[in-house]
Motif scaffolding. Structure first.
Motif, short mmCIF file in Angstrom:
data_model
loop_
_atom_site.label_atom_id
_atom_site.label_comp_id
_atom_site.label_asym_id
_atom_site.label_seq_id
_atom_site.Cartn_x
_atom_site.Cartn_y
_atom_site.Cartn_z
N PHE A 65 -27.55 26.25 -0.05
CA PHE A 65 -26.63 25.15 0.24
C PHE A 65 -25.18 25.63 0.18
CE2 PHE A 65 -24.06 21.70 -1.83
CZ PHE A 65 -23.93 20.90 -0.71
N ASN A 66 -24.40 25.26 1.21
CA ASN A 66 -22.96 25.52 1.25
C ASN A 66 -22.64 27.02 1.36
OD1 ASN A 66 -20.32 24.59 1.38
ND2 ASN A 66 -20.12 24.25 -0.82
N ARG A 67 -23.55 27.76 1.97
CA ARG A 67 -23.35 29.20 2.18
C ARG A 67 -23.07 29.47 3.66
NH1 ARG A 67 -27.61 33.72 0.15
NH2 ARG A 67 -26.20 33.66 -1.65
N LEU A 68 -22.08 30.31 3.92
CA LEU A 68 -21.81 30.81 5.26
C LEU A 68 -22.30 32.25 5.36
CD1 LEU A 68 -20.43 30.71 8.09
CD2 LEU A 68 -18.36 31.58 6.95
N ALA A 69 -23.15 32.52 6.34
CA ALA A 69 -23.59 33.88 6.63
C ALA A 69 -23.05 34.28 8.00
CB ALA A 69 -25.11 33.98 6.61
#
Length: 275
Positions: free
Chosen positions: A181-185
Motif C-alpha cells: 500500500f502507498n508504494r511507488l515502483a
C-alpha cells in the motif's frame, strides 16, 4: 486534491530519498533498472484513491493466456481523484526528478495513457512475464520507464499480485517487489526487462495507478522495435511454447502492418485528446 497538489507531495517525498533511490536504480541498471519508495502520499489521500476505484464491471476485462486483469484509461468516467493522481505523475517537476534519478537524457509523460491508467486484479488474476511494447502509440518515442503506484491498504506479500522482474530471463530466478500500500515502483523498460505480476491468492482487490514515460532514445543501444511479448512462467512449459509462437505471429503481422490491424482501445479518449 488536484494534480498539482498531489505532485507537490510526490516531489517532496521523492526528493527526501533522492540519493538512496539513485543508488538503488544505479545498482540494478546493468540488468533491469528499478527503484521503489514507500509512503509516497499521506495515508488518507492514498486511501481515498483506493476507495475511488470503480467496480470491475465498469472496467475492461483482459483475459487470455497472457493476462487476466481489469483495466481502464478512460478516466473521465470515474472519480476525479483517479485522473488527478495519474496526471500528478506527469507534472514536469516529477518527470524531471525521476529523469535525474535514472540519469536519462530525455523523458516525456504520455497524456493519452497508452497502456496506462488504472488496473484492478482479484483472486486468480495474473500478468504473465512480458516485455512492454517498445514504443509510444505513434511509434516515434521509446518506452523507457514504467511507474506503478499501489493503493490497496494492508496488502500482504502472501496475497500475491506482486511485481516480479526477471533480470536473467524467465527461466531464472525473479526479484519480487511487493505491491505494498502507498508504494511507488519504477522499472526500466527495454528489450531485456521481463516482468510480471504473481497470481492473486486472496479474494481482495489489488489496485494500481500506472504511467509510462518515453524518450527520444532507447535505454539499451541494441534495442529494436518489438511488440508486447508474453512468456510462460518457469513451471508453465506448454503455455510458454504457445506464447512464443504467439510472439512470432504477432511480430510478423506488425512487420506487414506497422500500425497493427486494429486501433488500440487502451488510450484516453476525450474532447481535447482526439487520438
Amino acid at each position: 486534491m488536484n494534480r498539482k497538489q498531489l505532485a507537490d507531495q510526490i516531489l517532496e517525498r521523492i526528493k527526501k530519498d533522492e540519493i538512496y533511490l539513485q543508488k538503488m536504480y544505479k545498482d540494478s541498471e546493468n540488468q533491469i533498472g528499478y527503484f521503489y519508495i514507500d509512503n509516497l502520499l499521506p495515508e488518507d489521500i492514498a486511501e481515498k484513491i483506493y476507495s475511488s476505484f470503480p467496480s470491475p464491471k465498469l472496467m475492461k476485462l483482459r483475459k487470455s493466456l497472457r493476462e487476466f486483469k481489469y483495466t481502464s484509461a478512460q478516466m473521465d468516467k470515474f472519480d476525479p481523484i483517479l485522473e488527478e493522481s495519474i496526471y500528478a505523475f506527469q507534472d514536469s517537476r516529477v518527470v524531471n526528478q525521476i529523469k535525474h534519478i535514472c540519469s536519462i537524457d530525455s523523458l516525456y509523460p504520455d497524456e493519452y495513457l497508452y497502456a496506462g491508467g488504472i488496473s484492478l486484479m482479484n483472486k486468480g488474476q495474473y500478468l504473465n512475464p512480458h516485455l512492454d511494447n517498445s514504443h509510444d502509440i505513434d511509434q516515434k518515442r521509446w518506452r523507457v520507464l514504467n511507474l506503478l503506484y499501489y493503493t490497496s491498504p494492508e496488502w500482504k506479500h502472501d496475497y500475491g499480485g506482486n511485481l516480479e522482474i526477471w533480470p536473467n530471463g524467465v527461466k531464472s530466478n525473479q526479484i519480487t517487489i511487493d505491491s505494498n500500500f502507498n508504494r511507488l515502483a519504477v522499472i526500466a523498460t527495454h528489450g531485456n526487462s521481463w516482468h510480471s505480476v504473481s497470481p492473486i491468492s486472496r479474494n481482495s482487490f489489488r489496485t494500481c495507478v500506472s504511467n509510462y514515460y518515453f524518450s527520444d532514445s532507447p535505454l539499451k543501444l541494441k534495442d529494436k522495435f518489438h511488440i508486447t511479448s508474453f512468456r510462460g512462467r518457469p513451471e508453465e512449459i506448454f503455455k510458454d511454447i504457445i506464447l512464443k509462437v504467439d510472439i512470432k505471429m504477432r511480430q510478423a503481422i506488425r512487420k506487414l502492418f506497422p500500425n497493427g490491424l486494429i486501433n488500440t482501445e487502451h488510450v484516453y479518449r476525450k474532447n481535447d485528446l482526439t487520438k
